[in-house]
Design a protein around this motif. Structure first.
Motif, PDB file in Angstrom:
ATOM      1  N   ILE A  99     -47.332 -60.771  -1.915  1.00  0.00           N
ATOM      2  CA  ILE A  99     -47.040 -59.683  -2.859  1.00  0.00           C
ATOM      3  C   ILE A  99     -47.715 -60.060  -4.167  1.00  0.00           C
ATOM      4  CG2 ILE A  99     -45.217 -58.548  -4.210  1.00  0.00           C
ATOM      5  CD1 ILE A  99     -43.404 -58.795  -1.778  1.00  0.00           C
ATOM      6  N   ILE A 156     -42.369 -52.291   0.147  1.00  0.00           N
ATOM      7  CA  ILE A 156     -42.409 -53.177  -1.026  1.00  0.00           C
ATOM      8  C   ILE A 156     -41.659 -52.591  -2.219  1.00  0.00           C
ATOM      9  CG2 ILE A 156     -43.925 -54.277  -2.752  1.00  0.00           C
ATOM     10  CD1 ILE A 156     -45.827 -54.957  -0.629  1.00  0.00           C
ATOM     11  N   PHE A 157     -41.836 -51.288  -2.453  1.00  0.00           N
ATOM     12  CA  PHE A 157     -41.344 -50.745  -3.731  1.00  0.00           C
ATOM     13  C   PHE A 157     -39.994 -50.037  -3.671  1.00  0.00           C
ATOM     14  CE2 PHE A 157     -45.813 -51.417  -4.508  1.00  0.00           C
ATOM     15  CZ  PHE A 157     -45.786 -51.969  -5.784  1.00  0.00           C
ATOM     16  N   TYR A 160     -36.721 -52.428  -3.295  1.00  0.00           N
ATOM     17  CA  TYR A 160     -36.706 -53.426  -4.378  1.00  0.00           C
ATOM     18  C   TYR A 160     -36.432 -52.735  -5.712  1.00  0.00           C
ATOM     19  CZ  TYR A 160     -38.145 -57.572  -7.086  1.00  0.00           C
ATOM     20  OH  TYR A 160     -38.181 -58.658  -7.921  1.00  0.00           O
ATOM     21  N   THR A 161     -37.154 -51.655  -5.980  1.00  0.00           N
ATOM     22  CA  THR A 161     -36.995 -50.950  -7.258  1.00  0.00           C
ATOM     23  C   THR A 161     -35.600 -50.341  -7.361  1.00  0.00           C
ATOM     24  OG1 THR A 161     -39.351 -50.543  -7.356  1.00  0.00           O
ATOM     25  CG2 THR A 161     -37.981 -49.101  -8.705  1.00  0.00           C
ATOM     26  N   GLN A 164     -33.447 -53.184  -8.220  1.00  0.00           N
ATOM     27  CA  GLN A 164     -33.731 -53.715  -9.559  1.00  0.00           C
ATOM     28  C   GLN A 164     -33.335 -52.755 -10.675  1.00  0.00           C
ATOM     29  OE1 GLN A 164     -34.685 -56.540 -10.839  1.00  0.00           O
ATOM     30  NE2 GLN A 164     -35.180 -55.838 -12.888  1.00  0.00           N
ATOM     31  N   TRP A 165     -33.597 -51.467 -10.475  1.00  0.00           N
ATOM     32  CA  TRP A 165     -33.417 -50.505 -11.580  1.00  0.00           C
ATOM     33  C   TRP A 165     -32.314 -49.486 -11.317  1.00  0.00           C
ATOM     34  CZ3 TRP A 165     -35.779 -51.650 -16.029  1.00  0.00           C
ATOM     35  CH2 TRP A 165     -36.869 -52.530 -15.983  1.00  0.00           C
ATOM     36  N   VAL A 176     -43.850 -49.747 -15.052  1.00  0.00           N
ATOM     37  CA  VAL A 176     -43.028 -50.826 -14.501  1.00  0.00           C
ATOM     38  C   VAL A 176     -43.542 -51.204 -13.105  1.00  0.00           C
ATOM     39  CG1 VAL A 176     -40.726 -51.416 -13.666  1.00  0.00           C
ATOM     40  CG2 VAL A 176     -40.988 -50.242 -15.853  1.00  0.00           C
ATOM     41  N   THR A 177     -43.687 -50.225 -12.230  1.00  0.00           N
ATOM     42  CA  THR A 177     -44.175 -50.554 -10.882  1.00  0.00           C
ATOM     43  C   THR A 177     -45.661 -50.928 -10.920  1.00  0.00           C
ATOM     44  OG1 THR A 177     -44.260 -48.165 -10.502  1.00  0.00           O
ATOM     45  CG2 THR A 177     -42.474 -49.373  -9.431  1.00  0.00           C
ATOM     46  N   TYR A 190     -50.222 -63.761  -8.366  1.00  0.00           N
ATOM     47  CA  TYR A 190     -49.433 -62.672  -8.955  1.00  0.00           C
ATOM     48  C   TYR A 190     -50.089 -62.168 -10.235  1.00  0.00           C
ATOM     49  CZ  TYR A 190     -44.886 -60.254  -9.043  1.00  0.00           C
ATOM     50  OH  TYR A 190     -43.862 -59.316  -8.961  1.00  0.00           O
ATOM     51  N   PRO A 278     -37.819 -57.330  -0.501  1.00  0.00           N
ATOM     52  CA  PRO A 278     -37.848 -55.904  -0.824  1.00  0.00           C
ATOM     53  C   PRO A 278     -37.050 -55.042   0.162  1.00  0.00           C
ATOM     54  CG  PRO A 278     -40.078 -56.715  -0.369  1.00  0.00           C
ATOM     55  CD  PRO A 278     -39.136 -57.846  -0.104  1.00  0.00           C
ATOM     56  N   ARG A 285     -34.721 -61.278  -5.202  1.00  0.00           N
ATOM     57  CA  ARG A 285     -35.623 -62.404  -4.911  1.00  0.00           C
ATOM     58  C   ARG A 285     -34.879 -63.725  -5.030  1.00  0.00           C
ATOM     59  NH1 ARG A 285     -39.458 -61.192 -10.248  1.00  0.00           N
ATOM     60  NH2 ARG A 285     -37.727 -61.108 -11.703  1.00  0.00           N
ATOM     61  N   TYR A 319     -33.628 -56.413 -19.362  1.00  0.00           N
ATOM     62  CA  TYR A 319     -34.741 -55.465 -19.293  1.00  0.00           C
ATOM     63  C   TYR A 319     -34.402 -54.170 -20.029  1.00  0.00           C
ATOM     64  CZ  TYR A 319     -36.266 -58.254 -15.256  1.00  0.00           C
ATOM     65  OH  TYR A 319     -36.661 -59.275 -14.419  1.00  0.00           O
ATOM     66  N   TYR A 354     -40.438 -53.915 -22.895  1.00  0.00           N
ATOM     67  CA  TYR A 354     -40.476 -54.841 -21.758  1.00  0.00           C
ATOM     68  C   TYR A 354     -41.660 -55.796 -21.961  1.00  0.00           C
ATOM     69  CZ  TYR A 354     -40.415 -55.744 -16.580  1.00  0.00           C
ATOM     70  OH  TYR A 354     -40.369 -56.274 -15.327  1.00  0.00           O
TER      71      TYR A 354
HETATM   72  N1  UDP Z   1     -41.527 -54.452  -7.598  1.00  0.00           N
HETATM   73  C1  UDP Z   1     -41.201 -54.005  -6.345  1.00  0.00           C
HETATM   74  N2  UDP Z   1     -41.268 -54.887  -5.292  1.00  0.00           N
HETATM   75  C2  UDP Z   1     -41.624 -56.174  -5.449  1.00  0.00           C
HETATM   76  C3  UDP Z   1     -41.941 -56.631  -6.725  1.00  0.00           C
HETATM   77  C4  UDP Z   1     -41.875 -55.752  -7.795  1.00  0.00           C
HETATM   78  O1  UDP Z   1     -40.842 -52.855  -6.172  1.00  0.00           O
HETATM   79  O2  UDP Z   1     -41.647 -56.912  -4.447  1.00  0.00           O
HETATM   80  C5  UDP Z   1     -41.447 -53.494  -8.725  1.00  0.00           C
HETATM   81  C6  UDP Z   1     -40.026 -53.396  -9.304  1.00  0.00           C
HETATM   82  O3  UDP Z   1     -39.810 -52.083  -9.754  1.00  0.00           O
HETATM   83  C7  UDP Z   1     -40.097 -54.386 -10.450  1.00  0.00           C
HETATM   84  C8  UDP Z   1     -41.495 -54.120 -10.981  1.00  0.00           C
HETATM   85  O4  UDP Z   1     -42.283 -53.906  -9.785  1.00  0.00           O
HETATM   86  O5  UDP Z   1     -39.107 -54.140 -11.420  1.00  0.00           O
HETATM   87  C9  UDP Z   1     -42.089 -55.232 -11.801  1.00  0.00           C
HETATM   88  O6  UDP Z   1     -42.003 -56.460 -11.097  1.00  0.00           O
HETATM   89  P1  UDP Z   1     -42.196 -57.861 -11.835  1.00  0.00           P
HETATM   90  O7  UDP Z   1     -42.225 -58.922 -10.804  1.00  0.00           O
HETATM   91  O8  UDP Z   1     -43.340 -57.758 -12.782  1.00  0.00           O
HETATM   92  O9  UDP Z   1     -40.849 -57.943 -12.681  1.00  0.00           O
HETATM   93  P2  UDP Z   1     -40.208 -59.142 -13.541  1.00  0.00           P
HETATM   94  O10 UDP Z   1     -40.749 -60.435 -13.023  1.00  0.00           O
HETATM   95  O11 UDP Z   1     -40.526 -58.838 -14.966  1.00  0.00           O
HETATM   96  O12 UDP Z   1     -38.743 -58.966 -13.237  1.00  0.00           O
END
Ligand code: UDP
Length: 375
Positions: A99, A156-157, A160-161, A164-165, A176-177, A190, A278, A285, A319, A354
């Protein structure tokens, strides 16, 4: 003797506060009082060595990366970095793979012939080595590429999103994504920034060195409200801007994170410093800290990361939530702040942005230049 109106007050001893304090003390030769309500410096970048000798990032993994020459040069005054280049893996359908999604991911998750066909089609549409945000990537005409975009979105998105959100990727600001794009490349890192690494003695040590100056006084466990009513030459406020104004327009919302730490009696727990989940589990994570500075121990410490809403008095702000209505609320506070001509807001919480670490430092460096030039 110095009276308070010759002293600068910096609220918050994270990177933003430490940078501005250090510059005011060092370059202007002025006195600075730095306060922090926590019992430690370095804000959410705080790290410490635990009893196993492993450097723990208390508030989640922090990987320094930047393309900003001035930020890198500034930080190098306080630390050397190891040559760590961050890679993230995640489980997609039980397969551990790379990823952001890249060509290596493609070949990991699909049969060779399908992967080859998709690779060729992708290279007809996109330039090699380009990064495409998922919301852009979904705008495909070709059926194969539509299938691929749906796969990446879903695997992936989407989940996870949502974890996360608390909302789906369409309802999160595209920026953000876009931080984790689809990468038309075989580069598994990364970040592609020119400079990346982990400070050799940790982040706390860097901040300690920044604050270790004869013109700087540090007071921990101290709230800004304890000093309200005192006059300072300038106030640099890196705390939440809405808190500064007693939430008079309402609270700015944040996501918070809860880390569940576990110690294992084995050398390593997982293959990598950061493994994303995800599609499975409630956490987003797992961080395994010994990878960052290659710490040697027969034990290992991990943290499972759970996202949740920020609630005042219950958890920490992590965040800012980039959304039009939140931006509009922030703008009201920003407008209000123009009346306080000797108060400067900065940092993730002060600017409600952010920021990555380098951007927070860049903001403080820029602000200092402004102050130096305008008096
Ligand atoms: N994201 C996702 N899947 C992943 C990694 C990231 O959907 O496996 C999305 C998710 O919305 C996340 C955003 O991408 O909040 C940014 O990820 P990043 O790793 O940059 O976030 P941070 O390390 O700042 O928490």
């Amino acid at each position: 003797m110095t009276t308070d109106n010759e002293i600068n007050l910096v609220v918050g001893a994270g990177f933003s506060g430490a940078t501005i304090a250090n510059l005011i003390a060092e370059e202007l030769g002025e006195k600075v009082l730095v306060i922090d309500k926590k019992d430690h410096i370095a804000g959410n970048c705080y790290d410490y060595r635990d009893k196993n000798g492993i450097m723990i990032h208390k508030y989640g993994s922090h990987i320094f990366h930047t393309n900003l020459e001035n930020v890198w040069k500034y930080l190098k005054k306080f630390t050397d970095f190891n040559t760590y280049m961050h890679k993230v893996v995640g489980y997609l359908d039980g397969i551990e793979t790379h990823i952001p999604f890249n060509f290596n991911t493609l070949y990991d998750v699909f049969p060779q012939s399908l992967a080859k066909r998709l690779e060729e089609k992708l290279l007809d549409v996109f330039e090699i080595n380009t990064k495409v945000p998922i919301l852009e990537f979904q705008k495909q005409d070709d059926d194969d590429l539509k299938f691929l975009a749906n796969y990446v979105y879903e695997k992936i998105f989407l989940h996870y999103t949502t974890k996360q959100w608390g909302v789906s990727p369409q309802d999160v600001d595209g920026a953000v994504t876009a931080r984790v794009p689809v990468y038309l490349s075989k580069d598994n890192r990364y970040f592609q920034d020119k400079y990346q690494g982990i400070p050799l003695e940790g982040y706390t040590k860097v901040v300690e060195k920044m604050l270790n100056h004869k013109n700087i006084t540090l007071k921990l466990n101290t709230e800004y409200k304890e000093l309200k009513g005192k006059y300072f030459k300038r106030v640099f406020f890196t705390g939440p801007i809405d808190e500064f104004y007693d939430y008079k327009f309402g609270q700015l919302p944040y996501r918070s994170v809860n880390f569940k730490f576990e110690t294992y009696d084995k050398e390593y727990y997982q293959s990598n410093a950061c493994v994303n989940y995800p599609c499975n589990y409630d956490f987003t994570r797992i961080h395994e800290y010994k990878y960052y500075l290659d710490d040697k121990s027969d034990k290992t410490v991990i943290a499972k990361e759970y996202s949740e809403f920020f609630e005042l008095g219950k958890n920490e702000r992590y965040y800012p939530i980039p959304k039009d209505e939140n931006k509009a609320l922030y703008e009201k506070y920003l407008e209000e702040s123009k009346k306080d001509t000797n108060v400067y807001f900065l940092g993730r919480l002060g600017d409600y942005k952010y920021y990555d670490m380098d951007k927070a430092i860049a903001r403080a460096l820029d602000l200092f230049e402004e102050i130096k030039n305008n008096g």
